[in-house]
Scaffold this motif. Structure first.
Motif, PDB file in Angstrom:
ATOM      1  N   GLU A  88     -13.600 -86.358  11.214  1.00 24.38           N
ATOM      2  CA  GLU A  88     -13.017 -85.044  10.927  1.00 24.38           C
ATOM      3  C   GLU A  88     -13.948 -84.193  10.071  1.00 24.38           C
ATOM      4  OE1 GLU A  88      -9.010 -83.095   8.869  1.00 24.38           O
ATOM      5  OE2 GLU A  88      -9.073 -85.235   9.392  1.00 24.38           O
ATOM      6  N   VAL A  89     -14.439 -84.761   8.968  1.00 25.55           N
ATOM      7  CA  VAL A  89     -15.309 -83.989   8.089  1.00 25.55           C
ATOM      8  C   VAL A  89     -16.661 -83.741   8.756  1.00 25.55           C
ATOM      9  CG1 VAL A  89     -16.263 -85.998   6.875  1.00 25.55           C
ATOM     10  CG2 VAL A  89     -16.165 -83.786   5.722  1.00 25.55           C
ATOM     11  N   SER A  90     -17.122 -84.688   9.594  1.00 21.21           N
ATOM     12  CA  SER A  90     -18.385 -84.499  10.313  1.00 21.21           C
ATOM     13  C   SER A  90     -18.268 -83.349  11.307  1.00 21.21           C
ATOM     14  CB  SER A  90     -18.775 -85.789  11.037  1.00 21.21           C
ATOM     15  OG  SER A  90     -19.999 -85.635  11.715  1.00 21.21           O
ATOM     16  N   GLU A  92     -16.211 -80.857  11.052  1.00 22.88           N
ATOM     17  CA  GLU A  92     -16.119 -79.633  10.254  1.00 22.88           C
ATOM     18  C   GLU A  92     -17.500 -79.165   9.814  1.00 22.88           C
ATOM     19  OE1 GLU A  92     -13.830 -77.991   6.213  1.00 22.88           O
ATOM     20  OE2 GLU A  92     -13.383 -79.992   7.022  1.00 22.88           O
ATOM     21  N   SER A  95     -19.582 -77.579  12.745  1.00 26.44           N
ATOM     22  CA  SER A  95     -19.182 -76.224  13.152  1.00 26.44           C
ATOM     23  C   SER A  95     -19.258 -75.221  12.013  1.00 26.44           C
ATOM     24  CB  SER A  95     -17.750 -76.260  13.707  1.00 26.44           C
ATOM     25  OG  SER A  95     -16.836 -76.709  12.714  1.00 26.44           O
ATOM     26  N   ALA A  96     -19.698 -75.672  10.834  1.00 20.36           N
ATOM     27  CA  ALA A  96     -19.680 -74.815   9.650  1.00 20.36           C
ATOM     28  C   ALA A  96     -20.833 -73.821   9.634  1.00 20.36           C
ATOM     29  CB  ALA A  96     -19.722 -75.671   8.388  1.00 20.36           C
ATOM     30  N   VAL A 101     -20.524 -72.825   2.990  1.00 21.21           N
ATOM     31  CA  VAL A 101     -20.138 -74.144   2.475  1.00 21.21           C
ATOM     32  C   VAL A 101     -20.281 -74.136   0.955  1.00 21.21           C
ATOM     33  CG1 VAL A 101     -20.645 -76.605   2.472  1.00 21.21           C
ATOM     34  CG2 VAL A 101     -20.809 -75.306   4.602  1.00 21.21           C
ATOM     35  N   THR A 105     -17.060 -79.134  -2.543  1.00 21.56           N
ATOM     36  CA  THR A 105     -16.028 -79.368  -1.535  1.00 21.56           C
ATOM     37  C   THR A 105     -16.345 -80.660  -0.783  1.00 21.56           C
ATOM     38  OG1 THR A 105     -17.231 -78.062   0.108  1.00 21.56           O
ATOM     39  CG2 THR A 105     -15.613 -76.898  -1.263  1.00 21.56           C
ATOM     40  N   VAL A 107     -16.759 -81.208   2.345  1.00 19.17           N
ATOM     41  CA  VAL A 107     -17.795 -81.008   3.367  1.00 19.17           C
ATOM     42  C   VAL A 107     -19.171 -80.998   2.735  1.00 19.17           C
ATOM     43  CG1 VAL A 107     -18.732 -79.399   5.068  1.00 19.17           C
ATOM     44  CG2 VAL A 107     -16.269 -79.796   4.963  1.00 19.17           C
TER      45      VAL A 107
END
Length: 289
Positions: A88-90, A92, A95-96, A101, A105, A107
């Protein structure tokens, strides 16, 4: 040493081996039963282990063992497990927009930790384990950036590389070999002027002669006062940071034969998340703008 017939030792009652050295006879003392049975058990255990687990080398592999055990498969399974946990975090991160960023956080923390591993595996060979660079390889800890030190600019450099033949969007600039354009004395004078821009000790007369040559041949890329041009990767010449060295001989070599450093396009080798992770890692080292 001489061989004799076996005989029984009068003191111990144990037969001798028939060997004698300097009057000393060797007893044929039997091994303790516990030791002997332990030895037999280790042989049985070794045979069983070689049947159950990978053991005997073959030409291109090894016997697999009836249990099918594999440390390589175990490691691969662990890697997949952690990939699933971080999916999930990967995603995110992949696509960031890196300019958005925020440090601290999940991420950002995930990216910096993962980017450090990516850097050690792929970048440290040139830039050093601490990112301090080496001769011909930029220091990533200072504020001197040939193609820009903002996080999105670092990402573009990592993704497309520099002067490579594999990515159409690679950073590209090429310095002429002025050895084919200027005479030797003109190159020496230009080098003296270049060194004067950073406050180095120079021959004032030659530097004065080199100023006009610099303006005619070098200022277009490096600027009138040697301030450089990030957009085209032209180094700043008015500071004390030198990629290949700031002594007279090295500057003369750079002017005569030019420099043409190449960096791979890591976007073709790393995942989207890894590219962004290492960009954030490099940026947070302190040199990024």
């Amino acid at each position: 040493m001489a061989d004799h017939d076996k005989e029984t030792d009068n003191v111990t009652g144990i037969d001798t081996t028939g060997h004698e050295w300097d009057g000393i006879k060797e007893l044929n003392t039997p091994l303790p039963r516990w030791w002997l049975w332990t030895f037999y058990l280790t042989i049985i255990w070794g045979i069983g282990y070689s049947i159950a687990y990978p053991a005997w080398p073959l030409l291109s592999s090894a016997t697999a063992g009836v249990l099918g055990f594999s440390t390589r498969a175990n490691v691969a399974a662990d890697i997949e497990m952690f990939k699933e946990r971080n999916a999930e975090v990967s995603a995110e991160l992949a696509s960031a927009d890196l300019t958005e960023v925020v440090p601290g956080t999940p991420v950002h923390d995930f990216a910096v930790a993962g980017g450090a591993a990516v850097f050690r595996s792929n970048c440290s060979q040139c830039h050093g384990s601490g990112a301090a660079g080496a001769k011909g390889y930029p220091n990533l800890l200072d504020d001197d950036w040939l193609w820009g030190g903002a996080v999105d600019e670092i990402e573009a450099t990592i993704r497309h590389g520099i002067r490579n033949a594999t990515d159409d969007d690679a950073r590209w600039s090429e310095m002429p070999k002025f050895g084919d354009i200027l005479e030797r004395d003109e190159i020496l004078a230009t080098a003296q002027y270049v060194l004067s821009l950073s406050g180095s000790e120079t021959d004032a007369q030659l530097a004065a002669q080199g100023e006009e040559l610099f303006m005619d041949n070098c200022a277009t890329c490096h600027g009138d006062s040697g301030e450089g041009d990030i957009a085209q990767g032209a180094p700043q010449l008015s500071d004390a940071i030198w990629l290949y060295g700031g002594d007279l001989d090295t500057v003369v070599e750079s002017i005569t034969n030019a420099r043409f450093g190449v960096m791979p396009a890591w976007g073709q080798r790393l995942s989207e998340a890894d590219v962004k992770a290492v960009a954030l890692y490099v940026h947070q080292l302190g040199g990024g703008e």
